[in-house]
Scaffold this active site. Sequence first.
Site, PDB file in Angstrom:
ATOM      1  N   CYS A   1      83.033   6.743  10.150  1.00 14.05           N
ATOM      2  CA  CYS A   1      83.592   5.881   9.100  1.00 14.05           C
ATOM      3  C   CYS A   1      84.872   6.520   8.562  1.00 14.05           C
ATOM      4  O   CYS A   1      85.887   5.850   8.349  1.00 14.05           O
ATOM      5  CB  CYS A   1      82.606   5.700   7.960  1.00 14.05           C
ATOM      6  SG  CYS A   1      80.942   5.214   8.445  1.00 14.05           S
TER       7      CYS A   1
ATOM      8  N   CYS B   1      61.499 -15.432 -16.256  1.00 13.21           N
ATOM      9  CA  CYS B   1      61.350 -14.088 -16.828  1.00 13.21           C
ATOM     10  C   CYS B   1      62.696 -13.511 -17.255  1.00 13.21           C
ATOM     11  O   CYS B   1      62.861 -13.060 -18.386  1.00 13.21           O
ATOM     12  CB  CYS B   1      60.710 -13.146 -15.806  1.00 13.21           C
ATOM     13  SG  CYS B   1      58.912 -13.296 -15.731  1.00 13.21           S
ATOM     14  N   HIS B   2      63.659 -13.486 -16.347  1.00 15.75           N
ATOM     15  CA  HIS B   2      64.849 -12.668 -16.566  1.00 15.75           C
ATOM     16  C   HIS B   2      65.911 -13.333 -17.439  1.00 15.75           C
ATOM     17  O   HIS B   2      66.789 -12.655 -17.963  1.00 15.75           O
ATOM     18  CB  HIS B   2      65.431 -12.225 -15.221  1.00 15.75           C
ATOM     19  CG  HIS B   2      64.466 -11.397 -14.426  1.00 15.75           C
ATOM     20  ND1 HIS B   2      64.162 -10.094 -14.747  1.00 15.75           N
ATOM     21  CD2 HIS B   2      63.698 -11.695 -13.349  1.00 15.75           C
ATOM     22  CE1 HIS B   2      63.265  -9.628 -13.890  1.00 15.75           C
ATOM     23  NE2 HIS B   2      62.957 -10.575 -13.029  1.00 15.75           N
TER      24      HIS B   2
ATOM     25  N   CYS C   1      59.699  -9.144  -6.483  1.00 16.01           N
ATOM     26  CA  CYS C   1      59.466 -10.209  -7.452  1.00 16.01           C
ATOM     27  C   CYS C   1      58.856 -11.419  -6.759  1.00 16.01           C
ATOM     28  O   CYS C   1      57.950 -12.060  -7.294  1.00 16.01           O
ATOM     29  CB  CYS C   1      60.763 -10.601  -8.162  1.00 16.01           C
ATOM     30  SG  CYS C   1      61.025  -9.691  -9.713  1.00 16.01           S
TER      31      CYS C   1
END
Lengths: 245, 150
Positions: A62, A164-165, A206
């Site tokens: 790289c 939820c979030h 999740c």
Amino acid sequence: MVFLASFAAAQGGAEDRRSGYQDMGAALQKMQDDDTANPAMLFVQAGEALWKQKAGASDKACADCHAAGSMKGVAARYPAFTPGSDRPVDLDGRINLCRTTQQKAPAFGPESQELLQLSAYLALQSRGLPIAPPDDARLTPVRAEGEQLFKGRQGQLNLSCADCHDDNAGKSLGGATIPQAHPTGYPIYRLEWQTLGSLKRRLRNCMIGMRAEPFAYDAPEYVALEAYLMQRAKGMTMDAPAVRP
Amino acid sequence: MRLRFILPLAVVGAVWAVSAMAQEELRPYVIVGDSIPDSLTGLSGDAERGRAIVASRTAGLCLLCHSAPIPEERFQGNLAPNLAGAGSRWSEGQLRLRLVDASRLNPNTIMPPYYRLDRLHRVARGFEDKPILSAGQIEDVVAYLVSLKE
């Protein structure tokens, strides 16, 4: 509690968005802040070695193409469109594109040690920088798809990410504070995993919790979700590679 | 599903037996107002068993969102109302409907439909065509919740 609330307010200022870092306890924050205690730094070291190691039929590393310091900010802007791909790729996907087209080496497997090490090495070079999704109209429908995925109910428990979030962030889900799901720290060293893991792995967790069938590892849905989440977290500070409970 | 071909009887029988094993047919129930007055099984549930289901993180999952007077379970949620006193706030039938399919009362509720199979998406393999709780388990949880008078 009052002290904590005012401390959080002072940290956030007018900002309502909170990173997972702000939601975790002081001990974990300390662990993350200290590079000699943050277990993710071991992966960064291995990633730096991989970065310099020649690979593939091209026998290139790289580092042979990318000058030192040139990767600053890169992790803060993916997913993005990139030459040679007709759909946006996440950072892991970009690493693998370089691997197959430039190095002419086989792609790293999803969630493989090598991929996590390289992504941790790259993520560190964006630490402290704001999340900066590309200003690219081609990403608009991708983000919209991600938003739809985020807000759609799924699984036997019939929940959405947003339930939820977005709607219940900060509350306790079986004793764990629900974060706002801003991807500021990936890849993360998650104590529950006892290892480093990608956002994809976190999303799969999740989904499994909702008893939904996780998408395949190479599914474009993860890229769409991440594109939406990065846009949602635009301007927030990268704290990768992070520690999370 | 309609069979388009006439299959040998033995095959039809085998397919039927497998699908019957894989999924417990939902028992029919009647909603009256905001409640299901009659037991899904025709029997009364067992409050002790119901308590264990509520406490379990793999069966009821209730304590992820609710708190309940189950002191040995340290980690309880606060996304949803505390279950303490549920038995004096709601009747047995009201509690049953809330468990079976709370979306009948509030289409946006985050309360999972514990006894419903339709309108679900991407259900994980292994959980498809199965309600979260069986009819008998629903009755056990109802019996436990009814007992929570304060």
